[in-house]
Design a protein around this motif. Structure first.
Motif, PDB file in Angstrom:
ATOM      1  N   GLY A  81      -1.706   7.619   5.780  1.00  0.00           N
ATOM      2  CA  GLY A  81      -2.062   7.059   4.776  1.00  0.00           C
ATOM      3  C   GLY A  81      -1.153   7.579   3.947  1.00  0.00           C
ATOM      4  N   GLY A  82       0.045   7.138   2.710  1.00  0.00           N
ATOM      5  CA  GLY A  82      -0.234   7.860   1.393  1.00  0.00           C
ATOM      6  C   GLY A  82      -1.425   8.542   0.664  1.00  0.00           C
ATOM      7  N   VAL A  83      -2.604   7.927   1.194  1.00  0.00           N
ATOM      8  CA  VAL A  83      -4.057   8.182   0.559  1.00  0.00           C
ATOM      9  C   VAL A  83      -4.149   9.382   0.693  1.00  0.00           C
ATOM     10  N   ASN A  84      -3.979  10.049   1.683  1.00  0.00           N
ATOM     11  CA  ASN A  84      -4.709  11.231   2.620  1.00  0.00           C
ATOM     12  C   ASN A  84      -3.970  12.319   2.289  1.00  0.00           C
ATOM     13  N   THR A 106      -2.892   3.612 -14.289  1.00  0.00           N
ATOM     14  CA  THR A 106      -2.117   4.525 -12.616  1.00  0.00           C
ATOM     15  C   THR A 106      -2.879   4.095 -11.497  1.00  0.00           C
ATOM     16  N   TRP A 107      -2.705   4.460 -10.336  1.00  0.00           N
ATOM     17  CA  TRP A 107      -3.336   4.476  -8.935  1.00  0.00           C
ATOM     18  C   TRP A 107      -4.490   5.646  -9.117  1.00  0.00           C
ATOM     19  N   LYS A 108      -5.618   4.309  -8.872  1.00  0.00           N
ATOM     20  CA  LYS A 108      -6.649   5.139  -9.236  1.00  0.00           C
ATOM     21  C   LYS A 108      -7.694   6.196  -7.928  1.00  0.00           C
ATOM     22  N   ASN A 157       5.701   2.556 -11.132  1.00  0.00           N
ATOM     23  CA  ASN A 157       4.017   2.539 -11.622  1.00  0.00           C
ATOM     24  C   ASN A 157       3.844   1.590  -9.975  1.00  0.00           C
ATOM     25  N   ASN A 158       2.495   0.737 -10.084  1.00  0.00           N
ATOM     26  CA  ASN A 158       1.707   0.292  -9.959  1.00  0.00           C
ATOM     27  C   ASN A 158       0.535   0.148 -10.928  1.00  0.00           C
ATOM     28  N   PRO A 159       0.180  -1.056 -11.526  1.00  0.00           N
ATOM     29  CA  PRO A 159       0.820  -1.891 -11.265  1.00  0.00           C
ATOM     30  C   PRO A 159       1.934  -2.586 -12.240  1.00  0.00           C
ATOM     31  N   HIS A 185       4.130  13.421  -7.919  1.00  0.00           N
ATOM     32  CA  HIS A 185       5.535  12.150  -7.873  1.00  0.00           C
ATOM     33  C   HIS A 185       5.651  11.745  -6.441  1.00  0.00           C
ATOM     34  N   ASP A 186       4.806  10.310  -6.657  1.00  0.00           N
ATOM     35  CA  ASP A 186       4.068   9.119  -5.992  1.00  0.00           C
ATOM     36  C   ASP A 186       4.905   8.787  -6.142  1.00  0.00           C
ATOM     37  N   CYS A 187       5.688   8.594  -4.962  1.00  0.00           N
ATOM     38  CA  CYS A 187       7.188   7.443  -4.467  1.00  0.00           C
ATOM     39  C   CYS A 187       6.730   6.091  -3.706  1.00  0.00           C
ATOM     40  N   THR A 188       5.578   6.455  -3.447  1.00  0.00           N
ATOM     41  CA  THR A 188       5.149   4.866  -2.630  1.00  0.00           C
ATOM     42  C   THR A 188       6.253   3.131  -2.212  1.00  0.00           C
ATOM     43  N   TYR A 189       6.692   3.209  -4.069  1.00  0.00           N
ATOM     44  CA  TYR A 189       7.506   2.577  -4.001  1.00  0.00           C
ATOM     45  C   TYR A 189       9.048   2.482  -4.045  1.00  0.00           C
ATOM     46  N   ARG A 190       9.528   3.657  -4.315  1.00  0.00           N
ATOM     47  CA  ARG A 190      10.910   3.801  -4.687  1.00  0.00           C
ATOM     48  C   ARG A 190      11.735   3.106  -3.659  1.00  0.00           C
ATOM     49  N   LEU A 211       4.154   9.675  -0.034  1.00  0.00           N
ATOM     50  CA  LEU A 211       4.947   8.503  -0.187  1.00  0.00           C
ATOM     51  C   LEU A 211       4.310   7.935   1.116  1.00  0.00           C
ATOM     52  N   SER A 212       4.701   6.420   1.268  1.00  0.00           N
ATOM     53  CA  SER A 212       3.940   5.473   1.849  1.00  0.00           C
ATOM     54  C   SER A 212       4.718   5.200   3.272  1.00  0.00           C
ATOM     55  N   PHE A 213       4.253   4.599   4.258  1.00  0.00           N
ATOM     56  CA  PHE A 213       4.593   3.614   4.763  1.00  0.00           C
ATOM     57  C   PHE A 213       4.404   1.727   4.895  1.00  0.00           C
ATOM     58  N   SER A 214       3.129   2.010   3.706  1.00  0.00           N
ATOM     59  CA  SER A 214       2.861   1.025   3.886  1.00  0.00           C
ATOM     60  C   SER A 214       3.323  -0.201   3.637  1.00  0.00           C
ATOM     61  N   LYS A 215       4.363   0.065   2.493  1.00  0.00           N
ATOM     62  CA  LYS A 215       4.715  -0.910   1.640  1.00  0.00           C
ATOM     63  C   LYS A 215       6.516  -1.031   2.058  1.00  0.00           C
ATOM     64  N   TRP A 216       7.463   0.179   1.773  1.00  0.00           N
ATOM     65  CA  TRP A 216       8.327  -1.287   2.662  1.00  0.00           C
ATOM     66  C   TRP A 216       8.554  -1.054   4.023  1.00  0.00           C
ATOM     67  N   MET A 222      -1.569   0.568   9.858  1.00  0.00           N
ATOM     68  CA  MET A 222      -1.585   1.610  11.222  1.00  0.00           C
ATOM     69  C   MET A 222      -1.641   2.922  10.260  1.00  0.00           C
ATOM     70  N   ARG A 223      -1.682   2.653   8.855  1.00  0.00           N
ATOM     71  CA  ARG A 223      -2.478   4.236   8.265  1.00  0.00           C
ATOM     72  C   ARG A 223      -1.617   4.974   8.718  1.00  0.00           C
ATOM     73  N   ILE A 224      -0.297   5.434   7.662  1.00  0.00           N
ATOM     74  CA  ILE A 224       0.452   6.238   7.685  1.00  0.00           C
ATOM     75  C   ILE A 224       1.303   6.851   6.773  1.00  0.00           C
TER      76      ILE A 224
END
Ligand SMILES: Cc1ncc(COP(=O)(O)O)c(C=O)c1O
Length: 376
Positions: A81-84, A106-108, A157-159, A185-190, A211-216, A222-224
């Motif tokens: 996950g991006g979180v890790n 921000t993302w907390k 930005n989330n939210p 640069h947290d591009c999770t939602y790019r 980056l995250s694979f959770s959103k797009w 799956m946590r990646i």
């Protein structure tokens, strides 16, 4: 621990709610692309999960991530996950006597990771129409000094759903460089944005993209995720990793398949997402809410509740009782959280219709609620 258990039960109850509409965590519930589902099934059938993945991720996936980001000479490190990725970076850089500077909202979670490492968190308020709900280079410059170890920018930005221009990203990176700080640069939602510049394209040194694979791609369970940076920084962050045995093999197979069909997949996801947003904006305004950022570059919308006379928490609880999960602003921000709810939009159209149809009723129910249980 009491809080941790209450929080766990909260999510456990959501998981066991039949037909829950997950519209609170910006997850993606569009039915998976057949190539992605097949990649996971093939991996499971081959028993690939019996083995550990390469610790930095499959080479083919690492290359595909860098190519997809257009990040030239940078390298990718695949994480759970991006979180890790963010936890690892904070662990490497945050220390007592340093600061992590970010926005509010921000993302907390990276704030928590920095505090766990003894750093101080400095939040710059951006919930302000006067600056189009954005961080300005001036405000950032005023908030950093030589103690600053990390500048953490969530973009989109989330939210809020705002996104930054290339010039703004360049200015933020220059400010980071001027005080010797790392820019994350947290591009999770790019992938939900119209036009987006990852910092690595304008300032490839002293910066890192998460980056995250959770959103797009819809792989939250799956946590990646991944971080992408120049090799020297990847080495530094890897040394702080607790995920020394790599990320899920099955998830990585899914991620590779996802990247190979990304343009076609995202065209469909964004079509649904846009249609849901339009429907939700109309329903929200009809029900007396307002939409401060009507063009959101994320897969979510902020809806302000002042016009309803009820609290965000009461609306969230009323929706939860009808099997719809949305989020209270206070999850994101103590300073501005009493103003809004957040609704995720990368969901089947039927879920968005359910939310729109139910919204006036949630508000009416909210007026009758006295004791609202803890929400997370
Ligand atoms: C801004 C931001 N960054 C990172 C993440 C983490 O994503 P994950 O760990 O699921 O990849 C999230 C999830 O909500 C997020 O909103």
């Amino acid at each position: 621990m009491a809080d941790a258990r209450t929080r766990n039960r909260y999510f456990d109850d959501l998981f066991s709610t039949p037909d829950l509409a997950w519209m609170g965590q910006n997850t993606n519930h569009v039915p998976a692309h057949p190539a992605v589902a097949e990649a996971m099934i093939r991996s499971v059938e081959a028993g690939e999960f019996n083995a550990y993945a390469p610790p930095m991720g499959f080479e083919a996936l690492r290359s595909a991530i860098v190519a997809d980001l257009g990040a030239g000479s940078a390298e990718a490190l695949v994480t759970e996950g991006g979180v890790n990725a963010l936890a690892m970076i904070c662990k490497a850089r945050a220390k007592p006597g340093t600061t992590l500077v970010t926005t509010d909202p921000t993302w907390k979670w990276p704030c928590l990771f920095a505090e766990q490492a003894g750093a101080e968190v400095v939040q710059i308020p951006i919930y302000d129409p006067a600056t189009s709900f954005k961080l300005t280079p001036e405000a950032l410059r005023a908030a950093v000094d030589e103690r600053c170890a990390i500048i953490y920018i969530v973009d989109p930005n989330n939210p809020l759903g705002i996104r930054y221009e290339r010039e703004e990203i360049t200015a933020f990176a220059e400010i980071a460089r001027s005080v010797g700080a790392l820019m994350i640069h947290d591009c999770t939602y790019r992938d939900f944005a119209d036009g987006h510049t990852p910092v690595l394209q304008v300032a490839p040194e002293g910066t890192v993209v998460s980056l995250s694979f959770s959103k797009w791609l819809g792989l939250a369970g799956m946590r990646i995720g991944t971080l992408v940076a120049e090799p020297k920084l990847v080495d530094e962050f890897s040394a702080a990793s607790t995920s020394v045995l790599g990320a899920s093999v099955v998830a990585q197979r899914a991620a590779m398949a996802g990247l190979s069909v990304k343009p076609e997949w995202m065209q469909e996801v964004r079509r649904l997402d846009r249609a849901n947003k339009a429907m939700i904006v109309t329903a929200a305004e009809t029900a007396g809410l307002s939409v401060p950022v009507p063009v959101s570059h994320g897969n979510f919308l902020v809806l302000e509740t002042a016009g309803t006379g009820v609290s965000p928490e009461a609306i969230v609880e009323a929706a939860r009782r009808e099997g719809v999960m949305i989020r209270q602003g206070r999850y994101h921000t103590a300073a501005f959280g009493d103003r809004f709810i957040k609704v995720s939009t990368s969901v089947p159209g039927a879920w968005a219709e359910r939310f729109c149809e139910g919204l006036p009723r949630y508000i009416e129910t909210a007026r009758t609620l006295n004791d609202i249980p803890a929400l997370f």
